[in-house]
Design an enzyme around this catalytic site. Structure first.
Site, PDB file in Angstrom:
ATOM      1  N   ASP A  62     -22.434  34.335  58.998  1.00 36.20           N
ATOM      2  CA  ASP A  62     -21.157  33.619  59.108  1.00 36.20           C
ATOM      3  C   ASP A  62     -21.363  32.556  60.184  1.00 36.20           C
ATOM      4  O   ASP A  62     -21.589  32.889  61.357  1.00 36.20           O
ATOM      5  CB  ASP A  62     -20.068  34.629  59.515  1.00 36.20           C
ATOM      6  CG  ASP A  62     -18.690  33.981  59.665  1.00 36.20           C
ATOM      7  OD1 ASP A  62     -18.616  32.746  59.870  1.00 36.20           O
ATOM      8  OD2 ASP A  62     -17.695  34.724  59.600  1.00 36.20           O
ATOM      9  N   SER A 140     -16.383  14.736  55.405  1.00 34.75           N
ATOM     10  CA  SER A 140     -15.380  14.477  54.367  1.00 34.75           C
ATOM     11  C   SER A 140     -14.740  13.119  54.651  1.00 34.75           C
ATOM     12  O   SER A 140     -14.834  12.611  55.775  1.00 34.75           O
ATOM     13  CB  SER A 140     -14.308  15.573  54.443  1.00 34.75           C
ATOM     14  OG  SER A 140     -13.188  15.234  53.663  1.00 34.75           O
ATOM     15  N   TYR A 153      -8.334  20.715  59.050  1.00 30.55           N
ATOM     16  CA  TYR A 153      -9.512  20.223  58.295  1.00 30.55           C
ATOM     17  C   TYR A 153      -9.934  18.863  58.845  1.00 30.55           C
ATOM     18  O   TYR A 153     -11.110  18.642  59.164  1.00 30.55           O
ATOM     19  CB  TYR A 153      -9.174  20.136  56.809  1.00 30.55           C
ATOM     20  CG  TYR A 153     -10.361  19.821  55.915  1.00 30.55           C
ATOM     21  CD1 TYR A 153     -11.421  20.714  55.787  1.00 30.55           C
ATOM     22  CD2 TYR A 153     -10.417  18.622  55.205  1.00 30.55           C
ATOM     23  CE1 TYR A 153     -12.505  20.421  54.965  1.00 30.55           C
ATOM     24  CE2 TYR A 153     -11.491  18.328  54.374  1.00 30.55           C
ATOM     25  CZ  TYR A 153     -12.532  19.232  54.258  1.00 30.55           C
ATOM     26  OH  TYR A 153     -13.599  18.937  53.447  1.00 30.55           O
ATOM     27  N   ALA A 155      -9.173  17.538  61.745  1.00 24.75           N
ATOM     28  CA  ALA A 155      -9.636  17.672  63.139  1.00 24.75           C
ATOM     29  C   ALA A 155     -11.079  18.170  63.170  1.00 24.75           C
ATOM     30  O   ALA A 155     -11.918  17.667  63.932  1.00 24.75           O
ATOM     31  CB  ALA A 155      -8.726  18.641  63.891  1.00 24.75           C
ATOM     32  N   SER A 156     -11.400  19.145  62.316  1.00 23.37           N
ATOM     33  CA  SER A 156     -12.759  19.722  62.337  1.00 23.37           C
ATOM     34  C   SER A 156     -13.799  18.705  61.873  1.00 23.37           C
ATOM     35  O   SER A 156     -14.914  18.660  62.383  1.00 23.37           O
ATOM     36  CB  SER A 156     -12.823  20.984  61.472  1.00 23.37           C
ATOM     37  OG  SER A 156     -12.691  20.671  60.091  1.00 23.37           O
ATOM     38  N   LYS A 157     -13.419  17.860  60.905  1.00 18.06           N
ATOM     39  CA  LYS A 157     -14.384  16.872  60.390  1.00 18.06           C
ATOM     40  C   LYS A 157     -14.508  15.672  61.331  1.00 18.06           C
ATOM     41  O   LYS A 157     -15.593  15.114  61.483  1.00 18.06           O
ATOM     42  CB  LYS A 157     -13.996  16.430  58.971  1.00 18.06           C
ATOM     43  CG  LYS A 157     -14.024  17.564  57.928  1.00 18.06           C
ATOM     44  CD  LYS A 157     -15.406  18.203  57.762  1.00 18.06           C
ATOM     45  CE  LYS A 157     -15.447  19.157  56.567  1.00 18.06           C
ATOM     46  NZ  LYS A 157     -16.754  19.809  56.373  1.00 18.06           N
TER      47      LYS A 157
HETATM   48  N1  LIG Z   1     -15.265  19.809  47.294  1.00 26.87           N
HETATM   49  C1  LIG Z   1     -14.717  18.753  47.877  1.00 26.87           C
HETATM   50  O1  LIG Z   1     -13.802  18.101  47.334  1.00 26.87           O
HETATM   51  C2  LIG Z   1     -15.244  18.311  49.221  1.00 26.87           C
HETATM   52  C3  LIG Z   1     -14.902  17.022  49.665  1.00 26.87           C
HETATM   53  C4  LIG Z   1     -15.365  16.604  50.899  1.00 26.87           C
HETATM   54  C5  LIG Z   1     -16.136  17.438  51.672  1.00 26.87           C
HETATM   55  N2  LIG Z   1     -16.458  18.684  51.223  1.00 26.87           N
HETATM   56  C6  LIG Z   1     -17.268  19.541  52.118  1.00 26.87           C
HETATM   57  O2  LIG Z   1     -18.385  20.036  51.389  1.00 26.87           O
HETATM   58  C7  LIG Z   1     -18.820  21.259  52.009  1.00 26.87           C
HETATM   59  C8  LIG Z   1     -19.105  22.275  50.907  1.00 26.87           C
HETATM   60  O3  LIG Z   1     -17.886  22.602  50.284  1.00 26.87           O
HETATM   61  P1  LIG Z   1     -17.736  22.878  48.720  1.00 26.87           P
HETATM   62  O4  LIG Z   1     -16.742  21.918  48.205  1.00 26.87           O
HETATM   63  O5  LIG Z   1     -19.053  22.985  48.072  1.00 26.87           O
HETATM   64  O6  LIG Z   1     -16.980  24.315  48.797  1.00 26.87           O
HETATM   65  P2  LIG Z   1     -17.279  25.765  48.174  1.00 26.87           P
HETATM   66  O7  LIG Z   1     -17.602  25.663  46.732  1.00 26.87           O
HETATM   67  O8  LIG Z   1     -16.106  26.571  48.594  1.00 26.87           O
HETATM   68  O9  LIG Z   1     -18.584  26.243  48.972  1.00 26.87           O
HETATM   69  C9  LIG Z   1     -18.519  26.551  50.346  1.00 26.87           C
HETATM   70  C10 LIG Z   1     -19.770  27.316  50.741  1.00 26.87           C
HETATM   71  O10 LIG Z   1     -19.709  27.562  52.160  1.00 26.87           O
HETATM   72  C11 LIG Z   1     -19.857  28.962  52.389  1.00 26.87           C
HETATM   73  N3  LIG Z   1     -19.119  29.322  53.585  1.00 26.87           N
HETATM   74  C12 LIG Z   1     -17.784  29.198  53.816  1.00 26.87           C
HETATM   75  N4  LIG Z   1     -17.489  29.649  55.029  1.00 26.87           N
HETATM   76  C13 LIG Z   1     -18.648  30.073  55.596  1.00 26.87           C
HETATM   77  C14 LIG Z   1     -18.991  30.665  56.837  1.00 26.87           C
HETATM   78  N5  LIG Z   1     -18.055  30.929  57.773  1.00 26.87           N
HETATM   79  N6  LIG Z   1     -20.285  30.964  57.081  1.00 26.87           N
HETATM   80  C15 LIG Z   1     -21.224  30.726  56.140  1.00 26.87           C
HETATM   81  N7  LIG Z   1     -20.973  30.179  54.943  1.00 26.87           N
HETATM   82  C16 LIG Z   1     -19.688  29.863  54.686  1.00 26.87           C
HETATM   83  C17 LIG Z   1     -19.345  29.633  51.123  1.00 26.87           C
HETATM   84  O11 LIG Z   1     -19.895  30.928  50.924  1.00 26.87           O
HETATM   85  P3  LIG Z   1     -19.130  32.280  51.429  1.00 26.87           P
HETATM   86  O12 LIG Z   1     -17.665  32.091  51.139  1.00 26.87           O
HETATM   87  O13 LIG Z   1     -19.763  33.365  50.635  1.00 26.87           O
HETATM   88  O14 LIG Z   1     -19.428  32.385  52.896  1.00 26.87           O
HETATM   89  C18 LIG Z   1     -19.887  28.668  50.057  1.00 26.87           C
HETATM   90  O15 LIG Z   1     -21.240  28.936  49.792  1.00 26.87           O
HETATM   91  C19 LIG Z   1     -17.712  21.670  52.971  1.00 26.87           C
HETATM   92  O16 LIG Z   1     -18.113  21.396  54.302  1.00 26.87           O
HETATM   93  C20 LIG Z   1     -16.540  20.785  52.586  1.00 26.87           C
HETATM   94  O17 LIG Z   1     -15.680  20.515  53.669  1.00 26.87           O
HETATM   95  C21 LIG Z   1     -16.027  19.137  50.018  1.00 26.87           C
END
Ligand SMILES: NC(=O)c1ccc[n+]([C@@H]2O[C@H](COP(=O)([O-])OP(=O)(O)OC[C@H]3O[C@@H](n4cnc5c(N)ncnc54)[C@H](OP(=O)(O)O)[C@@H]3O)[C@@H](O)[C@H]2O)c1
Length: 270
Positions: A62, A140, A153, A155-157
């Protein structure tokens, strides 16, 4: 690209779903060895089964827990001997107005999206420096432009991008490249796991995921940008326009962004 990633060890946080999972497939085809973490053993086991490649190493961690990040990075170096590229991808989102939410929601967002990036970067940095490698943050558009009902969200980014920009500048002459990637709306699981005002997964997406950019297309763009040692990568036409307008006409964009998010099904702004 094949030659760029050949014999390189890439660490991807959150590689069991969405963009992280697509990055695993993309970078394996370019000859990288890959270490991936996530919180769920069963999701990592499913990834191993699906990929079935000895160049993939998975580890339960995590990223919001500093000791987990250290254990993951140590295990990766024990397994592959080095780290060339770290992709800080693990992340969660939220959907709740600030006035309604429990402050713990913001803390969870910061712990995972920001502190997870800091911890993994800290532990992987010595090996990346030795290999003149690359540190990537998957940020993001919300890292350039605050979005309503996503205070934690955004703030973190923003914090992630500030951290990475400072780190990039410190490393201007060390051979380490630091880059942040800002995907636009991308099909994934992120809206299902987004936290509601009480800090629970909202378990639904307000968007038609099939109409969004695919995680595979995002992964291919990220791989190209890493190979070119770019500074930033902003994706989708809507994302690029938002970043541009946020610099040129921030006040005008307030209204545009408000109206856009108000139209979302189930929007807390309605
Ligand atoms: N999808 C969008 O529209 C979008 C747009 C802009 C930016 N992003 C960014 O892209 C990144 C990937 O997101 P995604 O869209 O691919 O989402 P996703 O499909 O929900 O995948 C998120 C991944 O992160 C893991 N994760 C979450 N919390 C975690 C933790 N505390 N420790 C370790 N692993 C963790 C999850 O696995 P587990 O839950 O099993 O831990 C999963 O493998 C994120 O940083 C997100 O902010 C996404």
């Amino acid at each position: 690209m094949k030659t760029y990633f050949q014999n390189k060890t890439v660490v991807i946080t959150g590689g069991s779903s969405g963009i992280g999972k697509a990055l695993v497939s993309e970078l394996l085809t370019h000859g990288a060895t890959i270490a991936v973490c996530g919180r769920k053993q069963n999701a990592l086991d499913a990834l191993q089964q699906e990929i079935n490649n000895s160049s993939l190493f998975t580890f339960v961690a995590d990223v919001s827990v500093e000791a987990d990040c250290k254990a993951f990075i140590d295990a990766t170096i024990a397994k592959f001997g080095k780290i060339d590229i770290l992709i800080n991808n693990a992340g969660i989102s939220m959907r709740a107005l600030f006035r309604d939410l429990d402050v713990s929601v913001l803390k969870s967002l910061m712990d995972i999206n920001f502190w997870g990036t800091v911890y993994c970067t800290k532990f992987a940095y010595p090996s990346i420096l030795a290999n003149k490698g690359t540190i990537v943050g998957v940020s993001s558009i919300a890292g350039y432009r605050g979005l309503p009902a996503r205070t934690g969200y955004s703030a973190s980014k923003f914090a992630m991008q500030g951290f990475l920009e400072a780190l990039r500048t410190e490393n201007l002459h060390t051979g380490v490249n630091v880059m942040w990637v800002c995907p636009g709306f991308t099909a994934s699981n992120i809206r299902n796991t987004a936290l509601n005002p009480q800090g629970q997964a909202q378990s639904e997406t307000p968007l038609d995921e099939g109409k969004l950019m695919s995680a595979e297309a995002v992964a291919a763009e990220i791989a190209k940008a890493i190979g070119k040692r770019k500074r930033t990568l902003v994706l989708t036409g809507q994302g690029k326009l938002t970043v541009l307008l946020s610099k040129l006409f921030p006040g005008f964009l307030d209204g545009m962004v408000y109206n856009h998010f108000k139209k979302e099904p189930g929007s807390p702004l309605q």
